[in-house]
Design a protein around this motif. Structure first.
Motif, PDB file in Angstrom:
ATOM      1  N   PHE A  67      47.203  36.047  48.169  1.00  0.00           N
ATOM      2  CA  PHE A  67      45.718  35.451  47.991  1.00  0.00           C
ATOM      3  C   PHE A  67      45.606  35.081  46.551  1.00  0.00           C
ATOM      4  O   PHE A  67      44.531  34.344  46.574  1.00  0.00           O
ATOM      5  CB  PHE A  67      44.934  36.929  47.972  1.00  0.00           C
ATOM      6  N   CYS A  68      46.006  35.975  45.533  1.00  0.00           N
ATOM      7  CA  CYS A  68      45.849  35.157  44.183  1.00  0.00           C
ATOM      8  C   CYS A  68      46.301  34.012  43.967  1.00  0.00           C
ATOM      9  O   CYS A  68      45.843  32.771  43.376  1.00  0.00           O
ATOM     10  CB  CYS A  68      46.423  35.915  43.241  1.00  0.00           C
ATOM     11  N   TYR A  78      47.697  36.007  34.594  1.00  0.00           N
ATOM     12  CA  TYR A  78      47.688  37.076  34.086  1.00  0.00           C
ATOM     13  C   TYR A  78      46.609  37.965  34.808  1.00  0.00           C
ATOM     14  O   TYR A  78      46.352  39.216  34.855  1.00  0.00           O
ATOM     15  CB  TYR A  78      47.302  37.011  32.613  1.00  0.00           C
ATOM     16  N   VAL A  79      45.649  37.174  35.663  1.00  0.00           N
ATOM     17  CA  VAL A  79      44.602  37.907  36.603  1.00  0.00           C
ATOM     18  C   VAL A  79      45.522  38.698  37.573  1.00  0.00           C
ATOM     19  O   VAL A  79      44.943  40.004  37.863  1.00  0.00           O
ATOM     20  CB  VAL A  79      43.550  36.868  37.032  1.00  0.00           C
ATOM     21  N   GLN A  80      46.110  37.903  38.115  1.00  0.00           N
ATOM     22  CA  GLN A  80      47.273  38.451  39.157  1.00  0.00           C
ATOM     23  C   GLN A  80      47.724  39.786  38.757  1.00  0.00           C
ATOM     24  O   GLN A  80      47.765  40.801  39.315  1.00  0.00           O
ATOM     25  CB  GLN A  80      48.093  37.411  39.585  1.00  0.00           C
ATOM     26  N   GLY A  81      48.647  39.574  37.529  1.00  0.00           N
ATOM     27  CA  GLY A  81      49.081  40.557  36.799  1.00  0.00           C
ATOM     28  C   GLY A  81      48.305  41.789  36.736  1.00  0.00           C
ATOM     29  O   GLY A  81      48.824  43.193  37.134  1.00  0.00           O
ATOM     30  N   THR A  82      47.107  41.743  36.208  1.00  0.00           N
ATOM     31  CA  THR A  82      46.254  42.945  35.763  1.00  0.00           C
ATOM     32  C   THR A  82      45.743  43.582  37.403  1.00  0.00           C
ATOM     33  O   THR A  82      45.860  44.824  37.432  1.00  0.00           O
ATOM     34  CB  THR A  82      44.992  42.465  34.924  1.00  0.00           C
ATOM     35  N   ALA A  83      45.481  42.686  38.390  1.00  0.00           N
ATOM     36  CA  ALA A  83      45.214  43.140  39.610  1.00  0.00           C
ATOM     37  C   ALA A  83      46.202  44.149  40.052  1.00  0.00           C
ATOM     38  O   ALA A  83      46.144  45.214  40.796  1.00  0.00           O
ATOM     39  CB  ALA A  83      44.989  42.040  40.705  1.00  0.00           C
ATOM     40  N   LEU A  84      47.428  43.549  40.153  1.00  0.00           N
ATOM     41  CA  LEU A  84      48.605  44.418  40.925  1.00  0.00           C
ATOM     42  C   LEU A  84      48.958  45.552  39.886  1.00  0.00           C
ATOM     43  O   LEU A  84      49.206  46.501  40.337  1.00  0.00           O
ATOM     44  CB  LEU A  84      49.950  43.380  40.612  1.00  0.00           C
ATOM     45  N   THR A  85      48.593  45.575  38.710  1.00  0.00           N
ATOM     46  CA  THR A  85      48.893  46.787  37.701  1.00  0.00           C
ATOM     47  C   THR A  85      47.735  47.967  38.287  1.00  0.00           C
ATOM     48  O   THR A  85      48.002  48.999  38.275  1.00  0.00           O
ATOM     49  CB  THR A  85      48.605  46.379  36.299  1.00  0.00           C
ATOM     50  N   TYR A  86      46.529  47.325  38.476  1.00  0.00           N
ATOM     51  CA  TYR A  86      45.411  48.293  38.792  1.00  0.00           C
ATOM     52  C   TYR A  86      45.861  48.862  40.133  1.00  0.00           C
ATOM     53  O   TYR A  86      45.805  50.204  40.333  1.00  0.00           O
ATOM     54  CB  TYR A  86      44.145  47.595  39.015  1.00  0.00           C
ATOM     55  N   PHE A  87      46.378  48.056  41.051  1.00  0.00           N
ATOM     56  CA  PHE A  87      46.794  48.484  42.429  1.00  0.00           C
ATOM     57  C   PHE A  87      47.816  49.628  42.546  1.00  0.00           C
ATOM     58  O   PHE A  87      47.882  50.756  42.807  1.00  0.00           O
ATOM     59  CB  PHE A  87      47.343  47.377  43.157  1.00  0.00           C
ATOM     60  N   LEU A 106      41.327  44.211  47.465  1.00  0.00           N
ATOM     61  CA  LEU A 106      40.475  43.051  47.262  1.00  0.00           C
ATOM     62  C   LEU A 106      39.727  43.497  46.036  1.00  0.00           C
ATOM     63  O   LEU A 106      39.307  42.672  45.179  1.00  0.00           O
ATOM     64  CB  LEU A 106      39.628  42.880  48.215  1.00  0.00           C
ATOM     65  N   THR A 107      39.442  44.865  45.886  1.00  0.00           N
ATOM     66  CA  THR A 107      38.651  45.410  44.806  1.00  0.00           C
ATOM     67  C   THR A 107      39.507  45.260  43.540  1.00  0.00           C
ATOM     68  O   THR A 107      38.724  44.829  42.547  1.00  0.00           O
ATOM     69  CB  THR A 107      38.261  46.806  45.037  1.00  0.00           C
ATOM     70  N   CYS A 108      40.622  45.542  43.501  1.00  0.00           N
ATOM     71  CA  CYS A 108      41.625  45.290  42.177  1.00  0.00           C
ATOM     72  C   CYS A 108      41.473  43.825  41.821  1.00  0.00           C
ATOM     73  O   CYS A 108      41.366  43.603  40.602  1.00  0.00           O
ATOM     74  CB  CYS A 108      43.123  45.726  42.650  1.00  0.00           C
ATOM     75  N   VAL A 109      41.657  42.675  42.734  1.00  0.00           N
ATOM     76  CA  VAL A 109      41.616  41.373  42.365  1.00  0.00           C
ATOM     77  C   VAL A 109      40.049  40.967  41.739  1.00  0.00           C
ATOM     78  O   VAL A 109      40.136  40.622  40.623  1.00  0.00           O
ATOM     79  CB  VAL A 109      41.752  40.600  43.455  1.00  0.00           C
TER      80      VAL A 109
END
Length: 327
Positions: A67-68, A78-87, A106-109
């Motif tokens: 998706f990213c 780095y946005v993708q990296g942050t989203a995956l870390t949150y997940f 989706l919320t993490c992204v």
């Protein structure tokens, strides 16, 4: 800075075993609550086990990355990296059966876009999705506060992408001064290594700079160039021998985890997803009647509270006017 931030203090673990244990405990907590009246055989039949939860996590992490990658406008890595870390963080202490990964993904992204200042409106965001976009927007906005709460509002994430760029610059200026252009040969494979690391839990075990350095060393090795001398005489110059040995061990472990991750068993995903639909917590399912009733009750309670406040303000104003007139 990573060294003094919440990521290092609260979201780093000793290894894969500790992370798996915490996820197992989250799985058991859910089953204990919702399968309290079942025997062991029924629990096994009706609920996901830790291995099944891990399978779905990896599946939705793959969907998140895709998706990213396809996002419009182009999303920084780095946005993708942050989203995956949150997940990954969210599902350390919470079961997939309690909160469906499709909703949290989706919320993490969306939250990572905000935190990393990649400015897109909710309308632009759901414009990248197919289907009922209004429904997706409501789900994302409905779970956003929950996600932040479960992450304890520790939202700053240090990704390996920035230190990777730093190492490449350092190699050009301090180690390959005569042929700085040769360093660019490392870039592509090093970036791919870092991206591949996001499919594992190394971001919960090792620092971003260690992951980035492992990527650079691995990429250079594929080009037939050893960087052992760079690490010992430039990066860790003057460091004790034990510290150098420790760093070497950590780099080897990172490379091993990233290079040897198991292939996703896609043929098992469908049956496990169907099993999840039958055992998920309906109170956290935006499409369930239980969830909708709970929302209505929350709105009613909020409206009652607002009515009480309005009545109190009106009463205070009347009292104030009465006092003025009596004078």
């Amino acid at each position: 800075m990573f060294a003094s931030g919440t990521q290092r203090k609260h979201w780093m673990f000793t290894g894969v075993s500790e992370i798996d244990l915490l996820r197992k405990e989250a799985n058991e907590r859910f089953i204990k609550i919702f399968g309290d009246n079942m025997d062991e055989s029924s629990r096994h039949e009706n609920f996901l086990n830790p291995a099944e939860e891990k399978l779905l996590m990896r599946h939705f992490e793959f969907i998140l990355r895709e998706f990213c990658k396809k996002f419009n406008p182009t999303m920084p890595k780095y946005v993708q990296g942050t989203a995956l870390t949150y997940f990954k963080r969210f599902y350390i202490h919470n079961s997939i059966m309690d909160y469906h990964p499709r909703d949290l993904m989706l919320t993490c992204v969306y939250l990572s876009c905000k935190v990393e200042e990649f400015n897109v409106s909710i309308g632009q965001f759901v414009g990248n999705l197919k289907g009922d976009r209004e429904k997706f927007a409501n789900i994302i906005l409905g779970f956003e506060l929950l996600l932040m709460d479960k992450l304890h509002y520790h939202l700053t994430v240090h990704n390996p992408f920035r230190p990777l760029e730093g190492f490449l610059i350092d190699l050009k200026t301090r180690y390959f001064k005569d042929k700085p252009e040769s360093v660019e040969r490392f870039r592509k494979n090093a970036e791919e290594f870092v991206e591949k690391s996001l499919s594992t839990d190394v971001c919960l075990i090792y620092s971003p700079s260690q992951i980035a350095l492992a990527g650079v060393i691995c990429s250079a090795g594929e080009e037939g160039i050893a960087l052992d001398n760079y690490v010992t005489t430039v990066l860790l110059r003057g460091s004790p021998t034990e510290e150098i040995k420790k760093m070497a061990t950590q780099i080897k472990r990172i490379k091993s985890i990233v290079k040897n991750q198991e292939a996703l068993q896609r043929e098992l995903i469908g049956p496990v997803q169907r099993k999840l639909e039958n055992c998920r917590n309906q109170a956290n399912n935006p499409e369930s009647e239980v969830y909708k009733r709970r929302l209505e009750e929350m709105f009613e309670e909020e409206e009652e509270e607002r009515s009480r406040k309005r009545a109190k303000i009106a009463h205070e104003e009347m009292e104030s006017e009465r006092m003025l007139l009596s004078n």
